[in-house]
Design a protein around this motif. Structure first.
Motif, PDB file in Angstrom:
ATOM      1  N   UNK A  36     -23.489  -7.661  -7.365  1.00 51.01           N
ATOM      2  CA  UNK A  36     -22.243  -6.947  -7.675  1.00 51.01           C
ATOM      3  C   UNK A  36     -22.385  -5.620  -7.166  1.00 51.01           C
ATOM      4  N   UNK A  37     -23.429  -5.081  -7.553  1.00 49.50           N
ATOM      5  CA  UNK A  37     -23.862  -3.487  -7.074  1.00 49.50           C
ATOM      6  C   UNK A  37     -23.498  -3.668  -5.490  1.00 49.50           C
ATOM      7  N   UNK A  38     -24.363  -4.772  -4.819  1.00 44.23           N
ATOM      8  CA  UNK A  38     -24.351  -4.598  -3.392  1.00 44.23           C
ATOM      9  C   UNK A  38     -22.940  -4.749  -2.784  1.00 44.23           C
ATOM     10  N   UNK A  39     -22.018  -5.227  -3.341  1.00 39.22           N
ATOM     11  CA  UNK A  39     -20.483  -5.620  -3.029  1.00 39.22           C
ATOM     12  C   UNK A  39     -19.866  -4.278  -3.185  1.00 39.22           C
ATOM     13  N   UNK A  40     -20.147  -3.346  -4.281  1.00 39.90           N
ATOM     14  CA  UNK A  40     -19.693  -2.058  -4.230  1.00 39.90           C
ATOM     15  C   UNK A  40     -20.261  -0.602  -3.706  1.00 39.90           C
ATOM     16  N   UNK A  41     -21.418  -1.077  -2.996  1.00 43.22           N
ATOM     17  CA  UNK A  41     -22.409   0.034  -2.401  1.00 43.22           C
ATOM     18  C   UNK A  41     -21.841   0.754  -1.012  1.00 43.22           C
ATOM     19  N   UNK A  42     -21.676   1.663  -0.989  1.00 47.76           N
ATOM     20  CA  UNK A  42     -21.229   2.318   0.340  1.00 47.76           C
ATOM     21  C   UNK A  42     -22.538   2.605   1.123  1.00 47.76           C
ATOM     22  N   UNK A  43     -22.301   2.546   2.433  1.00 48.24           N
ATOM     23  CA  UNK A  43     -23.729   2.824   3.158  1.00 48.24           C
ATOM     24  C   UNK A  43     -23.891   4.325   3.058  1.00 48.24           C
ATOM     25  N   UNK A  44     -25.065   4.823   2.708  1.00 44.85           N
ATOM     26  CA  UNK A  44     -25.664   5.949   2.619  1.00 44.85           C
ATOM     27  C   UNK A  44     -25.285   6.548   1.098  1.00 44.85           C
ATOM     28  N   UNK A  45     -24.876   5.601   0.311  1.00 42.23           N
ATOM     29  CA  UNK A  45     -24.683   6.016  -1.107  1.00 42.23           C
ATOM     30  C   UNK A  45     -26.223   6.008  -1.879  1.00 42.23           C
ATOM     31  N   UNK A  46     -26.443   7.090  -2.621  1.00 46.80           N
ATOM     32  CA  UNK A  46     -27.750   7.058  -3.239  1.00 46.80           C
ATOM     33  C   UNK A  46     -27.704   6.633  -4.909  1.00 46.80           C
ATOM     34  N   UNK A  47     -26.937   5.445  -4.997  1.00 38.45           N
ATOM     35  CA  UNK A  47     -27.244   4.577  -6.272  1.00 38.45           C
ATOM     36  C   UNK A  47     -26.148   5.258  -7.188  1.00 38.45           C
ATOM     37  N   UNK A  48     -25.418   6.305  -6.939  1.00 37.67           N
ATOM     38  CA  UNK A  48     -24.639   7.088  -8.179  1.00 37.67           C
ATOM     39  C   UNK A  48     -23.573   6.065  -8.601  1.00 37.67           C
ATOM     40  N   UNK A  49     -22.864   5.280  -7.766  1.00 36.31           N
ATOM     41  CA  UNK A  49     -21.808   4.415  -8.260  1.00 36.31           C
ATOM     42  C   UNK A  49     -22.366   3.379  -8.910  1.00 36.31           C
ATOM     43  N   UNK A  50     -23.659   2.693  -8.604  1.00 36.12           N
ATOM     44  CA  UNK A  50     -24.082   1.483  -9.307  1.00 36.12           C
ATOM     45  C   UNK A  50     -24.116   1.814 -10.744  1.00 36.12           C
ATOM     46  N   UNK A  51     -24.446   3.071 -11.321  1.00 33.79           N
ATOM     47  CA  UNK A  51     -24.865   3.434 -12.636  1.00 33.79           C
ATOM     48  C   UNK A  51     -23.412   3.314 -13.118  1.00 33.79           C
ATOM     49  N   UNK A  52     -22.412   3.779 -12.774  1.00 31.73           N
ATOM     50  CA  UNK A  52     -21.186   3.856 -13.217  1.00 31.73           C
ATOM     51  C   UNK A  52     -20.803   2.167 -13.551  1.00 31.73           C
ATOM     52  N   UNK A  53     -21.020   1.452 -12.484  1.00 32.43           N
ATOM     53  CA  UNK A  53     -20.723  -0.007 -12.814  1.00 32.43           C
ATOM     54  C   UNK A  53     -21.417  -0.627 -13.764  1.00 32.43           C
ATOM     55  N   UNK A  54     -22.787  -0.313 -13.696  1.00 26.05           N
ATOM     56  CA  UNK A  54     -23.343  -0.828 -15.003  1.00 26.05           C
ATOM     57  C   UNK A  54     -22.824  -0.308 -16.286  1.00 26.05           C
ATOM     58  N   UNK A  55     -22.480   0.758 -16.551  1.00 22.64           N
ATOM     59  CA  UNK A  55     -21.787   1.336 -17.653  1.00 22.64           C
ATOM     60  C   UNK A  55     -20.825   0.556 -18.050  1.00 22.64           C
ATOM     61  N   UNK A  56     -19.980   0.239 -17.056  1.00 26.00           N
ATOM     62  CA  UNK A  56     -18.904  -0.558 -17.221  1.00 26.00           C
ATOM     63  C   UNK A  56     -19.422  -2.104 -17.867  1.00 26.00           C
ATOM     64  N   UNK A  57     -20.386  -2.551 -17.361  1.00 20.08           N
ATOM     65  CA  UNK A  57     -20.961  -3.670 -17.873  1.00 20.08           C
ATOM     66  C   UNK A  57     -21.177  -3.749 -19.289  1.00 20.08           C
ATOM     67  N   UNK A  58     -21.978  -2.710 -19.523  1.00 19.91           N
ATOM     68  CA  UNK A  58     -22.428  -2.418 -20.904  1.00 19.91           C
ATOM     69  C   UNK A  58     -21.210  -2.352 -22.003  1.00 19.91           C
TER      70      UNK A  58
END
Length: 442
Positions: free
Chosen positions: A158-180
């Protein structure tokens, strides 16, 4: 990875002479250069009668400006340093309070679905805090969030599918917060007695507080010290300090006092500038940086203790086994070159008959299966096979609920991501193309 650095401020001798964590290793070279400069001035005057000294009036006028710039920069950097520590404390406090609320609000419920709900929430609590560590240390470690072994395979996809090239992981944390948050909201389906609305809101507030602390840290990472002010500050200091020997040597015939004054003034002004540089970026591997992972491990232990308290030692130990602290692997140049060559060759040969031969040659691929970014390592680290509480409500996770679904070839994804700045970013190809490419090579 840095470790927590402590010192005894009451021991004056150790405080003055300790090198570990000191600014001396960085400031000693400018001091030596300035001492060499003033010694050269002395030599030219004594043996050749050449004097390069000039009036100290210019330094007298500019010294207040230089002092103001240094103090202002130091104060701003120290304020950023304390704000960063406050943001880290906010995130960790929120994770600790969330698991405490979970245990307190469900103390009298011990059904199997309740135990699973608590376990899933505790695991995601640990995962999101580990993600914060990876985001803060991304510039120094280059550790991508989707490789964190604390995640399930579905979450990594799921994180790979929303990850943008050059992204430094910031969006991934917001997605995890949504899952939590989704896991918290699933208490209606998993608990024998659903939470009271006030209890549910209290848990949501903990997640919101964690996100607020993360945004504070993200703001510090994305907002550097203003470049014009940093440039002006550095220019004034360098010119002022390295012309100081010519000023001190103008009115004083005492060569020893001029040399000593030059040394300590260089140490003071250049040293404060270097201290400001250290304070400005407290995330990394330097001695004086925050030991973020060490602090996070204390929170992990609190989570284990809480699960042990309510569900027993077996559940606590099982939670420990699901979480692995990412170890750094220092590959030599040959390993990295070989891995890159294998990934490139796989892309070229994937449609040819040689692709089957490469896939069957397990002997050559065995060494890469041990890497954290290999397919086998991904499957080993994703030990949870059944969906987490709340996963069925997420479309990002639902497409991966089938255990036998398509597997992502992380070798291919690594090579695609590594070349994104040169190729994919220029062609404006989105992450969905990268994700489809990665899925097709598995």
């Amino acid at each position: 990875m840095t470790s927590t650095f402590h010192y005894d401020s009451s021991n004056h001798f150790v405080l003055l002479t300790q090198i570990h964590g000191s600014i001396w290793p960085k400031v000693i070279l400018p001091c030596i250069l300035n001492i060499a400069f003033i010694c050269t001035l002395i030599y030219l005057r004594i043996f050749y009668g050449i004097s390069l000294a000039f009036s100290p009036k210019g330094h007298a006028f500019t010294s207040p400006v230089v002092s103001f710039l240094i103090i202002t920069r130091t104060n701003i950097c120290y304020a950023r340093f304390t704000e960063a520590r406050s943001g880290i404390a906010t995130c960790m406090k929120s994770c600790r309070e969330l698991i405490h609320h979970v245990v307190t609000f469900t103390r009298n419920q011990h059904g199997p679905r309740t135990v699973k709900w608590r376990f899933d929430l505790a695991r995601k609590n640990i995962a999101i805090l580990r993600f914060i560590v990876s985001v803060l240390e991304f510039e120094s470690s280059k550790f991508h969030a989707w490789k964190t072994p604390a995640l399930t395979e579905r979450e990594k996809r799921a994180l790979i599918s929303v990850k943008a090239a050059g992204d430094n992981n910031e969006r991934a944390l917001m997605v995890l917060a949504m899952f939590l948050r989704s896991t918290i909201g699933s208490h209606i389906d998993y608990l024998d007695k659903p939470l009271h609305v006030n209890q549910e809101l209290k848990m949501y507030a903990c997640v919101s507080e964690l996100v607020r602390g993360y945004h504070c840290l993200s703001r510090l990472i994305d907002t550097q010290f203003p470049f014009p002010l940093a440039q002006m500050n550095r220019t004034f200091i360098v010119i002022w300090v390295f012309t100081l020997p010519m000023v001190l040597f103008h009115d004083s015939d005492d060569k020893v006092s001029s040399v000593v004054a030059t040394f300590f003034l260089t140490y003071a002004f250049i040293g404060l500038e270097l201290v400001s540089v250290e304070l400005d970026d407290p995330f990394g591997d330097d001695v004086n940086n925050f030991d973020i992972l060490g602090l996070a491990k204390k929170i992990f232990e609190d989570v284990y203790i809480c699960i042990h308290d309510i569900d027993g030692e077996e559940a606590s130990q099982r939670l420990r086994e699901y979480f692995y602290v990412q170890e750094k692997h220092d590959y030599d140049a040959d390993d990295r070159a070989t891995q890159s060559t294998v990934s490139s060759s796989a892309r070229v040969l994937e449609s040819s008959p040689l692709a089957q031969l490469c896939a069957s040659n397990t002997g050559k691929r065995k060494r890469y299966h041990k890497r954290i970014n290999s397919d086998d390592a991904l499957r080993r680290s994703s030990m949870i096979k059944s969906p987490d509480a709340g996963d069925e409500m997420s479309k990002l996770l639902r497409h991966d609920l089938e255990i036998n679904g398509p597997q992502i070839n992380l070798h291919h994804y690594d090579s695609v991501f590594a070349s994104s700045e040169e190729g994919y970013a220029k062609k404006d190809i989105g992450i969905h193309h990268i994700y489809s490419l990665a899925s097709s090579t598995s």
